[in-house]
Design a protein around this motif. Structure first.
Motif, PDB file in Angstrom:
ATOM      1  N   UNK A 140      23.877  33.353  51.402  1.00  0.00           N
ATOM      2  CA  UNK A 140      24.434  32.580  50.290  1.00  0.00           C
ATOM      3  C   UNK A 140      25.517  31.606  50.756  1.00  0.00           C
ATOM      4  N   UNK A 141      25.718  31.516  52.073  1.00  0.00           N
ATOM      5  CA  UNK A 141      26.750  30.632  52.598  1.00  0.00           C
ATOM      6  C   UNK A 141      28.141  31.212  52.499  1.00  0.00           C
ATOM      7  N   UNK A 142      28.232  32.540  52.394  1.00  0.00           N
ATOM      8  CA  UNK A 142      29.519  33.220  52.203  1.00  0.00           C
ATOM      9  C   UNK A 142      29.791  34.191  53.344  1.00  0.00           C
ATOM     10  N   UNK A 143      29.472  33.784  54.536  1.00  0.00           N
ATOM     11  CA  UNK A 143      29.578  34.666  55.694  1.00  0.00           C
ATOM     12  C   UNK A 143      30.978  35.257  55.831  1.00  0.00           C
ATOM     13  N   UNK A 144      31.018  36.584  56.065  1.00  0.00           N
ATOM     14  CA  UNK A 144      32.279  37.271  56.291  1.00  0.00           C
ATOM     15  C   UNK A 144      33.024  37.668  55.037  1.00  0.00           C
ATOM     16  N   UNK A 145      32.491  37.347  53.871  1.00  0.00           N
ATOM     17  CA  UNK A 145      33.174  37.680  52.621  1.00  0.00           C
ATOM     18  C   UNK A 145      32.634  39.002  52.071  1.00  0.00           C
ATOM     19  N   UNK A 146      33.540  39.854  51.601  1.00  0.00           N
ATOM     20  CA  UNK A 146      33.174  41.168  51.077  1.00  0.00           C
ATOM     21  C   UNK A 146      32.813  41.032  49.600  1.00  0.00           C
ATOM     22  N   UNK A 147      31.528  41.002  49.309  1.00  0.00           N
ATOM     23  CA  UNK A 147      31.077  40.788  47.935  1.00  0.00           C
ATOM     24  C   UNK A 147      31.457  41.940  47.017  1.00  0.00           C
ATOM     25  N   UNK A 148      31.702  43.130  47.583  1.00  0.00           N
ATOM     26  CA  UNK A 148      31.992  44.312  46.766  1.00  0.00           C
ATOM     27  C   UNK A 148      33.402  44.308  46.204  1.00  0.00           C
ATOM     28  N   UNK A 149      34.308  43.573  46.833  1.00  0.00           N
ATOM     29  CA  UNK A 149      35.715  43.644  46.418  1.00  0.00           C
ATOM     30  C   UNK A 149      36.359  42.285  46.170  1.00  0.00           C
ATOM     31  N   UNK A 150      35.688  41.201  46.501  1.00  0.00           N
ATOM     32  CA  UNK A 150      36.298  39.878  46.380  1.00  0.00           C
ATOM     33  C   UNK A 150      36.093  39.326  44.970  1.00  0.00           C
ATOM     34  N   UNK A 151      37.191  39.105  44.276  1.00  0.00           N
ATOM     35  CA  UNK A 151      37.162  38.538  42.927  1.00  0.00           C
ATOM     36  C   UNK A 151      36.745  37.069  43.022  1.00  0.00           C
TER      37      UNK A 151
END
Length: 569
Positions: A140-151
Motif C-alpha cells: 500500500x506504499x506504507x512500508x515500515x508503518x504498524x497498521x495495528x497501532x498507527x492512528x
C-alpha cells in the motif's frame, strides 16, 4: 486516685496501640504485603475518519460490546485485553454521514502505552492474517508503518490509504448487495463487506509493486473476486454460473466503482497534517476534499445499476462488452450515452430502473463548462487539444449555470489552475472569484480587491508566494457566450512584479511550441461548500471528475477538467 486512673489510661492506650501494630504487621520481621495493582484499562480507537457512537464488538470476549466516543476512542471490557474486533454503525465525523460499513482488526495482545486501532487497513489485515501486515503495508506504499497501532489521523499517507480503501470496499459491497437483490439472494450487509474486503486484500497482496487502488484493472479484479467470495449468499442459479456472473458484474460496475474511488483519491490530494487531528480534518473540509468522500459514501449507483439488469443477462457471457459499455456511460453521468448503451441491451435492462440510475448520476443545479477557447480557436471539452499559435498565454473556459448551482447563495468560487511545462509545475489558487449570471448566461467574473492568490512553482524554477490584489481583477471574456478567462501570462506577471520571478524565468514558464503539457482547472465553493460542475459532451451534460490544485499554503479540491494541450507553431 488520680494516679491510678492515669495508669489505667496509659496501659489501655498502650495495649490498643500494640493491637493495632500487630494487626498491621508491626512489631514483626515479616514485610507488609504489596497491594495488587488494578490493571489499566485497554484503550482502542475506531477510525475511518474517527467514528463516533459506533459499536465495537469483542469477538474473543463473549461478543461483549462498547460504544465509541466522539473521537473514536473506546475501552476494552474488564478482563478482556486480547480480542479480534469488529466495528459497525455510528457516524463518521469527517463526512458527518452514518457509517454503514464493517471494520475489523485481528486479535493483538495489548501492550502498555500502545493503542490498538480498528481501521479499513486493519480490516484488510484481518482478511490475510497478522503475519501479512508488514507485507500489506508495503504493497500500500506504507512500508515500515504498524497498521495495528498507527492512528490514520496522525499519519497523512495512512489516512489517505485508509479512506480510499474504505470507499473501494464500500462500493464493491454495494454492487454485491445489488446482485443479491436482483437475483433473490440472501447475502447480508456484513457478508458483503467481508467478501469485498477479502477481495481487496487479496488483490493488493498479489501485486508485484505498490498497488494503485484507482486502477480499473485492479478494481475489476476485486469485483470479480468479491462476487465469487460471496457465492454462498446467491441462489443456486447464480452459483452454478458464478464465473460468468462475476465477469459481467465486474464489467458493469467496474467503471462506476473506479470513478468513485479515483475521485476520492484525487480530491484528497496530498494530505498535510495540522497541529492536531481536528485541524487536519478542518483543512480537508475547508479545501473541499471531503466532498468527494461524502458523494462516494452516499452513492448507491453500483447497487442500483446491478439491480437494473436482469439475472439472465448477468449470467450471459456474450453480453460482457455491452454491459461494460453501459457501466462506462453511467460512470460519466451522460444521460444520452446511458440511454444508447441501455438500448443496445434491449430487454436485458429494466427501462424504469435504468432511467432512475440515469437521473441519479446526471448533473443537476451545476456550473456547466461548454468549450475551450485557446489562441482564438474553439474546442469542445475533451481529454486532448491540439492548438496552433506558437505561444499560449490564456485559456478561456465557456461557463454557464444550469438550475441553481449555488443554492440561492452568493455565486462565488475558489479556483485552481495547474500546468506542467518545460520541467516545471505551475500551481495557482485564487481564493475568490465572484461570478454574475443573467439567467444561465455568465456576464461577469471578477476577483475582488484584497483576494489572496497562492502560487507554487516546482522544478527547474522554484518559487512560492501569497499575493493580494490591490484592485479587482477581471477574469471575464465575451468569448463563446461568456467565459472565465485564465490568463497564464497575467498570473506569472504578478510574480514578476512581486520580485518572485525574473523576466527570464517568466519566459521559461510560458508555454511555447512545439510542446505537449497537461492543464488542470478545478473549482470548489467557499468554505468547502460543494459545487457541482458539469461538462457539455456531444450535446449532453455529464459529470466532471474530481480535480485538485495545491500550493504550499492552500488547496482547491473540487470538480473540473484536465486536458492535455499540444501546442504547435
Amino acid at each position: 486516685m488520680q494516679t491510678n486512673i492515669r495508669n489505667i489510661f496509659t496501659l489501655g492506650l498502650t495495649a490498643s496501640a500494640v493491637a493495632t501494630l500487630v494487626a498491621c504487621g508491626g512489631g514483626s520481621d515479616s514485610p507488609a504485603p504489596t497491594p495488587t495493582p488494578t490493571p489499566a484499562a485497554v484503550q482502542g480507537k475506531a477510525v475511518d475518519f474517527y467514528l463516533a457512537q459506533a459499536t465495537v464488538t469483542f469477538l474473543d470476549c463473549s461478543n461483549k460490546t462498547v460504544t465509541t466516543k466522539a473521537n473514536g476512542d473506546f475501552t476494552f471490557p474488564d478482563g478482556c485485553t486480547t480480542s479480534a474486533l469488529k466495528v459497525t454503525g455510528g457516524t463518521d465525523i469527517g463526512t458527518n454521514q452514518p457509517f454503514t460499513g464493517v471494520l475489523q482488526a485481528p486479535a493483538v495482545a495489548y501492550k502498555a502505552g500502545v493503542t490498538p486501532v480498528v481501521t479499513p487497513l486493519t480490516t484488510l489485515v484481518a482478511q490475510l492474517g497478522s503475519a501479512q501486515a508488514a507485507a500489506l503495508a508495503t504493497k500500500l506504499g506504507l512500508q515500515g508503518k504498524d497498521l495495528a497501532t498507527l492512528d490514520p489521523m496522525q499519519d497523512a499517507a495512512v489516512l489517505k490509504a485508509a479512506v480510499v480503501v474504505q470507499q473501494l470496499v464500500d462500493q464493491v459491497s454495494k454492487a454485491l448487495a445489488g446482485l443479491s437483490k436482483s437475483t433473490g439472494g440472501t447475502l447480508t450487509a456484513e457478508a458483503a463487506a467481508a467478501a469485498a474486503a477479502s477481495a481487496v486484500a487479496s488483490a493488493v497482496n498479489a501485486g508485484s509493486g505498490t498497488a494503485d487502488l484507482t486502477s480499473g484493472t485492479l478494481v475489476s479484479t476485486v469485483i470479480t473476486s468479491a462476487v465469487q467470495n460471496a457465492k454462498a449468499g446467491f441462489p443456486a442459479s447464480v452459483q452454478s454460473n458464478i464465473a460468468a456472473v462475476a465477469a459481467n458484474v465486474a464489467a458493469l460496475t467496474g467503471p462506476v466503482v473506479t470513478s468513485q474511488v479515483a475521485n476520492v483519491s484525487a480530491a484528497l490530494g496530498t494530505i498535510v497534517l495540522g497541529a492536531d487531528p481536528a485541524a487536519t480534518l478542518a483543512a480537508l473540509q475547508q479545501g473541499g476534499s471531503v466532498n468527494a468522500v461524502v458523494d462516494s459514501a452516499k452513492s448507491t449507483t453500483s447497487n442500483a445499476l446491478v439491480a437494473a439488469v436482469t439475472p439472465a443477462a448477468l449470467a450471459d457471457s456474450t453480453l460482457t462488452t455491452k454491459l461494460g459499455a453501459l457501466g462506462g456511460a453511467v460512470a460519466t453521468g451522460n444521460a444520452g450515452a446511458i440511454q444508447t448503451a441501455a438500448g443496445n441491451l434491449g430487454g436485458s435492462v429494466d427501462s424504469g430502473a435504468i432511467n432512475t440510475v440515469a437521473d441519479s448520476v446526471k448533473p443537476t443545479n451545476f456550473i456547466q463548462l461548454a468549450s475551450l477557447n485557446i489562441n482564438s480557436q474553439l474546442f469542445p471539452i475533451g481529454d486532448t487539444v491540439t492548438v496552433t499559435g506558437g505561444t499560449l498565454n490564456a485559456i478561456k473556459v465557456a461557463v454557464s449555470q444550469s438550475g441553481n448551482a449555488f443554492a440561492g447563495g452568493a455565486a462565488e468560487v475558489r479556483a485552481g489552475l495547474s500546468y506542467t511545462y518545460n520541467g516545471n509545475q505551475v500551481d495557482v489558487i485564487i481564493e475568490k472569484v465572484a461570478l454574475t449570471f443573467n439567467g444561465s448566461t455568465l456576464t461577469a467574473a471578477q476577483v475582488p480587491a484584497g483576494t489572496n492568490y497562492s502560487f507554487r512553482i516546482a522544478g527547474t524554477v522554484a518559487a512560492s508566494a501569497n499575493l493580494s490584489n490591490g484592485a479587482a481583477d477581471n477574469l471575464f471574456d465575451n468569448a463563446n457566450g461568456g467565459s472565465l478567462n485564465l490568463p497564464f501570462n497575467v498570473f506569472l506577471a504578478k510574480l514578476r512584479t512581486a520580485g518572485a520571478l525574473s523576466a527570464t524565468q517568466v519566459d521559461a514558464l510560458t508555454p511555447k511550441s512545439t510542446a505537449t503539457f497537461p492543464v488542470t482547472f478545478a473549482v470548489s465553493g467557499q468554505g468547502g461548500k460543494a459545487i457541482s460542475v458539469g461538462a457539455l459532451v456531444n450535446g449532453s451534460a455529464q459529470k466532471t471528475s474530481a480535480q485538485t490544485v495545491e500550493t504550499a499554503s492552500a488547496k482547491v479540491s473540487g470538480n473540473g477538467i484536465k486536458t492535455t494541450v499540444t501546442l504547435n507553431p
